[in-house]
Design a protein around this motif. Structure first.
Motif, PDB file in Angstrom:
ATOM      1  N   THR A  50       1.044  -1.400  -0.026  1.00 26.18           N
ATOM      2  CA  THR A  50       0.015   0.164   0.034  1.00 26.18           C
ATOM      3  C   THR A  50       0.912   1.471   0.111  1.00 26.18           C
ATOM      4  OG1 THR A  50      -0.086   0.292   2.258  1.00 26.18           O
ATOM      5  CG2 THR A  50      -1.808  -1.163   1.568  1.00 26.18           C
ATOM      6  N   ASP A  51       0.223   2.417  -0.374  1.00 25.14           N
ATOM      7  CA  ASP A  51       0.960   3.514  -0.255  1.00 25.14           C
ATOM      8  C   ASP A  51       1.523   3.848   1.202  1.00 25.14           C
ATOM      9  OD1 ASP A  51       0.393   3.979  -2.997  1.00 25.14           O
ATOM     10  OD2 ASP A  51      -1.021   5.508  -2.478  1.00 25.14           O
ATOM     11  N   GLU A  52       0.796   3.540   2.375  1.00 23.64           N
ATOM     12  CA  GLU A  52       1.346   3.652   3.554  1.00 23.64           C
ATOM     13  C   GLU A  52       2.543   3.047   3.836  1.00 23.64           C
ATOM     14  OE1 GLU A  52       0.186   6.154   5.666  1.00 23.64           O
ATOM     15  OE2 GLU A  52      -1.006   6.678   4.227  1.00 23.64           O
ATOM     16  N   GLU A  53       2.647   1.782   3.287  1.00 19.60           N
ATOM     17  CA  GLU A  53       3.760   0.701   3.485  1.00 19.60           C
ATOM     18  C   GLU A  53       5.059   1.358   2.854  1.00 19.60           C
ATOM     19  OE1 GLU A  53       1.650  -3.584   4.187  1.00 19.60           O
ATOM     20  OE2 GLU A  53       1.949  -2.846   1.967  1.00 19.60           O
ATOM     21  N   ILE A  54       4.523   1.673   1.692  1.00 20.85           N
ATOM     22  CA  ILE A  54       5.726   2.465   1.024  1.00 20.85           C
ATOM     23  C   ILE A  54       6.319   3.595   1.747  1.00 20.85           C
ATOM     24  CG2 ILE A  54       6.366   3.840  -1.198  1.00 20.85           C
ATOM     25  CD1 ILE A  54       5.106   1.548  -2.653  1.00 20.85           C
ATOM     26  N   LYS A  55       5.564   4.726   2.222  1.00 20.47           N
ATOM     27  CA  LYS A  55       5.949   5.897   2.754  1.00 20.47           C
ATOM     28  C   LYS A  55       6.646   5.324   4.224  1.00 20.47           C
ATOM     29  CE  LYS A  55       1.814   7.959   3.141  1.00 20.47           C
ATOM     30  NZ  LYS A  55       0.819   8.987   3.387  1.00 20.47           N
ATOM     31  N   GLU A  56       6.191   4.352   4.846  1.00 23.80           N
ATOM     32  CA  GLU A  56       6.900   3.780   6.046  1.00 23.80           C
ATOM     33  C   GLU A  56       8.298   3.293   5.632  1.00 23.80           C
ATOM     34  OE1 GLU A  56       6.397   0.203   9.357  1.00 23.80           O
ATOM     35  OE2 GLU A  56       4.489   1.114   8.162  1.00 23.80           O
ATOM     36  N   GLY A  57       8.465   2.461   4.707  1.00 27.92           N
ATOM     37  CA  GLY A  57       9.629   2.020   4.245  1.00 27.92           C
ATOM     38  C   GLY A  57      10.721   3.221   3.879  1.00 27.92           C
ATOM     39  N   ILE A  58      10.237   4.291   3.232  1.00 23.45           N
ATOM     40  CA  ILE A  58      11.052   5.461   2.781  1.00 23.45           C
ATOM     41  C   ILE A  58      11.495   6.172   4.086  1.00 23.45           C
ATOM     42  CG2 ILE A  58      10.951   7.715   1.822  1.00 23.45           C
ATOM     43  CD1 ILE A  58       9.022   6.619  -0.305  1.00 23.45           C
ATOM     44  N   ASN A  59      10.483   6.384   5.110  1.00 18.60           N
ATOM     45  CA  ASN A  59      10.893   6.964   6.387  1.00 18.60           C
ATOM     46  C   ASN A  59      11.915   5.951   7.088  1.00 18.60           C
ATOM     47  OD1 ASN A  59       9.243   8.870   5.881  1.00 18.60           O
ATOM     48  ND2 ASN A  59       7.550   7.961   7.159  1.00 18.60           N
ATOM     49  N   LYS A  60      11.714   4.714   6.978  1.00 16.69           N
ATOM     50  CA  LYS A  60      12.763   3.801   7.812  1.00 16.69           C
ATOM     51  C   LYS A  60      14.258   3.983   7.154  1.00 16.69           C
ATOM     52  CE  LYS A  60       9.833   0.230   9.714  1.00 16.69           C
ATOM     53  NZ  LYS A  60       9.168  -1.088   9.693  1.00 16.69           N
ATOM     54  N   MET A  61      14.295   4.171   5.585  1.00 17.64           N
ATOM     55  CA  MET A  61      15.306   4.383   5.030  1.00 17.64           C
ATOM     56  C   MET A  61      15.936   5.637   5.258  1.00 17.64           C
ATOM     57  SD  MET A  61      17.676   2.788   3.138  1.00 17.64           S
ATOM     58  CE  MET A  61      18.739   3.134   2.067  1.00 17.64           C
ATOM     59  N   SER A  62      15.340   6.694   5.294  1.00 21.10           N
ATOM     60  CA  SER A  62      15.757   8.001   5.653  1.00 21.10           C
ATOM     61  C   SER A  62      16.454   8.038   7.025  1.00 21.10           C
ATOM     62  CB  SER A  62      14.840   8.996   5.502  1.00 21.10           C
ATOM     63  OG  SER A  62      13.668   8.912   6.505  1.00 21.10           O
ATOM     64  N   GLU A  63      15.846   7.265   8.064  1.00 26.26           N
ATOM     65  CA  GLU A  63      16.274   7.317   9.476  1.00 26.26           C
ATOM     66  C   GLU A  63      17.636   6.447   9.518  1.00 26.26           C
ATOM     67  OE1 GLU A  63      13.308   5.415  11.748  1.00 26.26           O
ATOM     68  OE2 GLU A  63      11.845   7.271  11.632  1.00 26.26           O
ATOM     69  N   MET A  64      17.827   5.485   8.624  1.00 25.84           N
ATOM     70  CA  MET A  64      18.870   4.729   8.755  1.00 25.84           C
ATOM     71  C   MET A  64      20.037   5.658   8.126  1.00 25.84           C
ATOM     72  SD  MET A  64      18.825   0.754   7.552  1.00 25.84           S
ATOM     73  CE  MET A  64      18.770   0.949   5.754  1.00 25.84           C
ATOM     74  N   VAL A  65      19.688   6.338   7.133  1.00 29.00           N
ATOM     75  CA  VAL A  65      20.881   7.160   6.528  1.00 29.00           C
ATOM     76  C   VAL A  65      21.224   8.168   7.550  1.00 29.00           C
ATOM     77  CG1 VAL A  65      21.203   8.838   4.627  1.00 29.00           C
ATOM     78  CG2 VAL A  65      20.060   6.721   3.899  1.00 29.00           C
ATOM     79  N   ALA A  66      20.121   8.651   8.154  1.00 27.87           N
ATOM     80  CA  ALA A  66      20.361   9.800   9.211  1.00 27.87           C
ATOM     81  C   ALA A  66      21.252   9.230  10.237  1.00 27.87           C
ATOM     82  CB  ALA A  66      18.937  10.314   9.727  1.00 27.87           C
ATOM     83  N   LYS A  67      21.234   8.071  10.644  1.00 24.45           N
ATOM     84  CA  LYS A  67      22.048   7.665  12.019  1.00 24.45           C
ATOM     85  C   LYS A  67      23.276   7.054  11.394  1.00 24.45           C
ATOM     86  CE  LYS A  67      17.970   5.679  14.177  1.00 24.45           C
ATOM     87  NZ  LYS A  67      17.268   4.398  14.605  1.00 24.45           N
ATOM     88  N   CYS A  68      23.560   7.242  10.112  1.00 26.84           N
ATOM     89  CA  CYS A  68      25.040   6.770   9.742  1.00 26.84           C
ATOM     90  C   CYS A  68      25.914   7.849  10.037  1.00 26.84           C
ATOM     91  CB  CYS A  68      24.947   6.404   8.352  1.00 26.84           C
ATOM     92  SG  CYS A  68      24.933   7.473   7.035  1.00 26.84           S
ATOM     93  N   GLY A  69      25.534   9.106  10.280  1.00 19.37           N
ATOM     94  CA  GLY A  69      26.405  10.168  10.781  1.00 19.37           C
ATOM     95  C   GLY A  69      26.973  10.916   9.462  1.00 19.37           C
ATOM     96  N   MET A  70      26.491  10.824   8.391  1.00 21.87           N
ATOM     97  CA  MET A  70      26.647  11.386   7.160  1.00 21.87           C
ATOM     98  C   MET A  70      25.757  12.716   6.911  1.00 21.87           C
ATOM     99  SD  MET A  70      27.711   8.056   4.858  1.00 21.87           S
ATOM    100  CE  MET A  70      28.447   9.341   3.458  1.00 21.87           C
ATOM    101  N   THR A  71      26.300  13.702   6.319  1.00 22.22           N
ATOM    102  CA  THR A  71      25.458  14.800   5.953  1.00 22.22           C
ATOM    103  C   THR A  71      24.777  14.405   4.544  1.00 22.22           C
ATOM    104  OG1 THR A  71      27.208  15.869   4.703  1.00 22.22           O
ATOM    105  CG2 THR A  71      27.032  16.551   6.867  1.00 22.22           C
ATOM    106  N   THR A  72      23.798  15.203   4.063  1.00 26.67           N
ATOM    107  CA  THR A  72      23.279  15.049   3.321  1.00 26.67           C
ATOM    108  C   THR A  72      24.152  15.215   1.846  1.00 26.67           C
ATOM    109  OG1 THR A  72      21.085  16.021   4.073  1.00 26.67           O
ATOM    110  CG2 THR A  72      21.000  15.775   1.887  1.00 26.67           C
ATOM    111  N   ASN A  73      24.887  16.237   1.915  1.00 28.77           N
ATOM    112  CA  ASN A  73      25.598  16.489   0.647  1.00 28.77           C
ATOM    113  C   ASN A  73      26.644  15.151   0.603  1.00 28.77           C
ATOM    114  OD1 ASN A  73      24.720  18.750   0.099  1.00 28.77           O
ATOM    115  ND2 ASN A  73      25.937  19.736   1.518  1.00 28.77           N
ATOM    116  N   GLU A  74      27.130  14.680   1.815  1.00 28.45           N
ATOM    117  CA  GLU A  74      28.007  13.367   1.703  1.00 28.45           C
ATOM    118  C   GLU A  74      27.486  12.060   0.968  1.00 28.45           C
ATOM    119  OE1 GLU A  74      31.076  14.328   5.297  1.00 28.45           O
ATOM    120  OE2 GLU A  74      28.985  13.239   5.638  1.00 28.45           O
TER     121      GLU A  74
END
Length: 86
Positions: A50-74
């Protein structure tokens, strides 16, 4: 082939302009549809999600990227480097 590429580029250009005039809900629907198309291009079947599941997956992926300590530009530079690898 050149004609097809020009058509697709023009279509994206037109879509970018049209997106400025759409509501947030409609923009979200278009972004999810484009994301589904990208996943399908790479061989991932998300037709049962569903669209909600896809949005949840995108949010989890963005949280994972944010936790790695890299900036958006990196992260952007890393993805660009990976995309240009041959």
């Amino acid at each position: 082939m050149k004609t097809l590429l020009n058509y697709l580029l023009n279509k994206q250009w037109i879509l970018s302009i049209v997106m400025c005039f759409l509501s947030d809900d409609k923009k979200e629907q278009i972004y999810i549809a484009r994301f589904r198309a990208e996943l399908a291009f790479w061989g991932h079947d998300v037709s049962d999600m569903t669209d909600e599941e896809i949005k949840e997956g995108i949010n989890k992926m963005s949280e994972m990227v944010a936790k790695c300590g890299m900036t958006t530009n990196e992260v952007t530079e890393a993805f660009k480097a990976l995309a240009n690898c041959t």
